[in-house]
Enzyme design. Structure first.
Site, PDB file in Angstrom:
ATOM      1  N   GLU A   1      35.233  40.052 -11.008  1.00 35.83           N
ATOM      2  CA  GLU A   1      34.761  40.592 -12.297  1.00 35.83           C
ATOM      3  C   GLU A   1      34.048  39.507 -13.089  1.00 35.83           C
ATOM      4  O   GLU A   1      34.526  38.362 -13.157  1.00 35.83           O
ATOM      5  CB  GLU A   1      35.981  41.101 -13.069  1.00 35.83           C
ATOM      6  CG  GLU A   1      35.719  42.324 -13.896  1.00 35.83           C
ATOM      7  CD  GLU A   1      35.444  43.565 -13.055  1.00 35.83           C
ATOM      8  OE1 GLU A   1      34.244  43.887 -12.879  1.00 35.83           O
ATOM      9  OE2 GLU A   1      36.392  44.191 -12.576  1.00 35.83           O
ATOM     10  N   HIS A   2      32.917  39.884 -13.650  1.00 38.26           N
ATOM     11  CA  HIS A   2      32.082  38.942 -14.410  1.00 38.26           C
ATOM     12  C   HIS A   2      31.634  37.773 -13.533  1.00 38.26           C
ATOM     13  O   HIS A   2      31.501  36.642 -13.996  1.00 38.26           O
ATOM     14  CB  HIS A   2      32.792  38.458 -15.680  1.00 38.26           C
ATOM     15  CG  HIS A   2      32.911  39.541 -16.707  1.00 38.26           C
ATOM     16  ND1 HIS A   2      31.904  39.842 -17.586  1.00 38.26           N
ATOM     17  CD2 HIS A   2      33.900  40.430 -16.949  1.00 38.26           C
ATOM     18  CE1 HIS A   2      32.268  40.861 -18.350  1.00 38.26           C
ATOM     19  NE2 HIS A   2      33.484  41.246 -17.976  1.00 38.26           N
TER      20      HIS A   2
ATOM     21  N   GLY B   1      34.016  53.014 -18.349  1.00 41.54           N
ATOM     22  CA  GLY B   1      33.749  51.775 -17.604  1.00 41.54           C
ATOM     23  C   GLY B   1      33.664  52.013 -16.108  1.00 41.54           C
ATOM     24  O   GLY B   1      33.838  51.093 -15.313  1.00 41.54           O
TER      25      GLY B   1
ATOM     26  N   SER C   1      30.940  53.223 -14.763  1.00 35.04           N
ATOM     27  CA  SER C   1      29.497  53.156 -14.485  1.00 35.04           C
ATOM     28  C   SER C   1      28.775  54.482 -14.495  1.00 35.04           C
ATOM     29  O   SER C   1      27.964  54.769 -13.610  1.00 35.04           O
ATOM     30  CB  SER C   1      29.242  52.457 -13.143  1.00 35.04           C
ATOM     31  OG  SER C   1      29.624  51.131 -13.238  1.00 35.04           O
TER      32      SER C   1
ATOM     33  N   SER D   1      26.492  55.156 -16.655  1.00 33.49           N
ATOM     34  CA  SER D   1      25.067  54.883 -16.905  1.00 33.49           C
ATOM     35  C   SER D   1      24.365  54.359 -15.657  1.00 33.49           C
ATOM     36  O   SER D   1      23.242  54.769 -15.358  1.00 33.49           O
ATOM     37  CB  SER D   1      24.868  53.943 -18.097  1.00 33.49           C
ATOM     38  OG  SER D   1      25.773  52.896 -18.080  1.00 33.49           O
TER      39      SER D   1
ATOM     40  N   GLU E   1      18.077  48.593 -17.330  1.00 35.43           N
ATOM     41  CA  GLU E   1      19.226  48.428 -18.241  1.00 35.43           C
ATOM     42  C   GLU E   1      19.057  47.142 -19.076  1.00 35.43           C
ATOM     43  O   GLU E   1      19.299  47.129 -20.278  1.00 35.43           O
ATOM     44  CB  GLU E   1      20.532  48.394 -17.436  1.00 35.43           C
ATOM     45  CG  GLU E   1      21.750  48.156 -18.274  1.00 35.43           C
ATOM     46  CD  GLU E   1      22.734  49.314 -18.306  1.00 35.43           C
ATOM     47  OE1 GLU E   1      22.707  50.173 -17.414  1.00 35.43           O
ATOM     48  OE2 GLU E   1      23.537  49.332 -19.253  1.00 35.43           O
TER      49      GLU E   1
ATOM     50  N   ASP F   1      27.002  47.235 -10.580  1.00 41.69           N
ATOM     51  CA  ASP F   1      27.219  48.672 -10.749  1.00 41.69           C
ATOM     52  C   ASP F   1      26.134  49.476 -10.032  1.00 41.69           C
ATOM     53  O   ASP F   1      26.421  50.442  -9.316  1.00 41.69           O
ATOM     54  CB  ASP F   1      27.228  49.052 -12.235  1.00 41.69           C
ATOM     55  CG  ASP F   1      28.231  48.240 -13.026  1.00 41.69           C
ATOM     56  OD1 ASP F   1      29.077  47.566 -12.395  1.00 41.69           O
ATOM     57  OD2 ASP F   1      28.173  48.266 -14.263  1.00 41.69           O
TER      58      ASP F   1
HETATM   59  C1  GLA Z   1      29.709  45.575 -16.246  1.00 45.23           C
HETATM   60  C2  GLA Z   1      28.326  45.149 -15.743  1.00 45.23           C
HETATM   61  C3  GLA Z   1      28.409  44.550 -14.358  1.00 45.23           C
HETATM   62  C4  GLA Z   1      29.484  43.460 -14.269  1.00 45.23           C
HETATM   63  C5  GLA Z   1      30.797  43.953 -14.862  1.00 45.23           C
HETATM   64  C6  GLA Z   1      31.827  42.863 -14.947  1.00 45.23           C
HETATM   65  O1  GLA Z   1      30.176  46.647 -15.466  1.00 45.23           O
HETATM   66  O2  GLA Z   1      27.441  46.236 -15.755  1.00 45.23           O
HETATM   67  O3  GLA Z   1      27.146  44.033 -13.980  1.00 45.23           O
HETATM   68  O4  GLA Z   1      29.062  42.270 -14.870  1.00 45.23           O
HETATM   69  O5  GLA Z   1      30.620  44.500 -16.159  1.00 45.23           O
HETATM   70  O6  GLA Z   1      32.196  42.453 -13.693  1.00 45.23           O
END
Ligand code: GLA
Length: 388
Positions: A33-34, A126, A128, A130, A163, A175
């Site tokens: 993540e991140h 969260g 995804s 979008s 985006e 995503d």
């Molecule tokens: C959101 C972003 C992704 C990613 C996550 C964290 O979903 O759209 O690109 O950075 O946060 O992992």
């Protein structure tokens, strides 16, 4: 759902001509993540929920959009001559952004089209929604306008580009890539430094992937996300003064410990630490999964949460309540926040026989501590976007 979307299209826009139908899934990230804007690895999978669409080409330059999720908004009319980055205030900013991105990337769209969509991803969760609309639009454009030279990873990249530049959210590639490239029963081990990837089978014979929706989405999510990205980038440039790396994902934990004093601010150092350690955890988690060590995979998920909570600081009270309650339940192999953070969902690996207790206990604890009702989805891993 395909039938419903098609029927709605015919009702709104007439049934003549060649109407095609499409689907693009949402995603859940298992670990990593991140890391996607830090040149690290991610490990998401596509879900079987997502966004359905029906579309038909037009002869003029008009665009007509209708979402079954926003019936009150009704039909939104626009035109290929009216694509303004950051100018749109409703959901059509996502498809319009992708049309715009195709033009920016050398594939201008010359004819308009009509489009109806329906998404069954809970809004703001969260998972995804979008990105699924962006990838859906990309797949529609490729198909309706016969743009054979672009691939599904290209569609993911154009979605991310739109985006970032049309909608002003500086997301990474995860995503859109998961929505475009998902594969049934597999997660995608993606190296975001060069977009190389490998599918890893997620064959959990005696366990399930359970998503828990906290139903909270804290304000300023996008700006907090953009701040984290900025902090990571500043930390990277400080580290580049002392070590030759392209992204934080290039460092091992040991190298990070050696060079970390180059990052002059304590907060930025924690951000960089998360990016480095999370990337290594993701690599290890996939290795563990390949040798069927789901318990180790779960432990790494838990460690991921701690790092996101304490070092990257993208969790929140509600999510911590859900994760910490999950950790206490026998049969829960791992549980963590998933996605961008500041609310949204957790993802947990739960033994089959514990799924019921998991839901009962989390519902009770969450209600008691927050007064809110959480929601569960026991999910299957599905395929990526396509015409259906
Ligand atoms: C959101 C972003 C992704 C990613 C996550 C964290 O979903 O759209 O690109 O950075 O946060 O992992």
């Amino acid at each position: 759902m395909r039938q419903e979307v098609l029927a709605k299209f015919q009702e709104m826009f007439g049934s003549e001509g060649n109407i095609c139908t499409y689907f693009a899934p949402g995603r859940v990230n298992l670990i990593g993540e991140h890391t996607d804007y830090n040149g690290g690895h991610v490990f998401p999978c596509a879900l079987t929920i997502g966004t359905y669409g029906a579309a038909r080409r037009r002869e003029d330059r008009k665009l007509r959009f209708y979402s079954m999720n926003f019936e009150k908004i009704g039909v939104v009319e626009s035109s290929l001559d009216d694509l303004n980055p950051c100018g749109d205030k409703n959901w059509t900013a996502y498809p319009k952004g992708v049309i715009w991105a195709f033009g920016e990337k050398g594939h201008p769209i010359d004819c308009g089209f009509d489009m109806v969509i329906y998404g069954n991803i809970p809004n703001g969760s969260g998972l995804s929604s979008s990105a699924s609309v962006e990838v859906l639009t990309g797949v529609i454009l490729k198909d309706l306008f016969e743009i054979s030279e672009i691939s599904l990873p290209d569609i993911a990249l154009y979605g991310q580009y739109s985006e970032n530049n049309y909608n002003g959210m500086n997301c990474g590639i995860m995503d859109q890539f998961a929505s475009a490239m998902g594969k049934k029963d597999h997660a995608i081990f993606l190296d975001t430094s060069d977009l190389s990837y490998e599918y890893a089978r997620v064959a959990l014979s005696d366990a399930k992937i359970v998503i828990t929706n906290s139903k909270v989405k804290h304000a300023l999510v996008d700006s907090a996300y953009n701040d984290r990205r900025q902090e990571s980038e500043t930390a990277l440039s400080e580290l580049q003064q002392v070590v030759g790396i392209k992204g934080l994902g290039d460092l091992t934990e040991e190298q990070f410990e050696t060079y970390k004093s180059a990052v002059k601010d304590e907060v930025r150092q924690k951000r960089a630490k998360h990016a480095v350690y999370e990337n290594r955890r993701t690599i290890r988690a996939v290795e563990a999964l390949k040798r069927d060590d789901v318990e180790e995979f779960g432990r790494l998920m838990n460690a991921s949460h701690v790092s996101l909570r304490d070092d990257y600081e993208v969790s929140c009270e509600e999510i911590d309540i859900l994760v910490e309650a999950a950790w206490k339940i026998p049969g829960v192999l791992g549980s963590r926040i998933t996605g961008g953070g500041f609310g949204g969902c957790t993802v947990s690996i739960v033994k089959n026989e514990a799924v019921e207790a998991f839901q009962e206990q989390l519902l009770a604890v969450y209600k008691e501590k927050t007064g809110k009702q959480c929601e569960f989805y026991v999910v299957d891993i599905g395929d990526g976007a396509s015409r259906i």
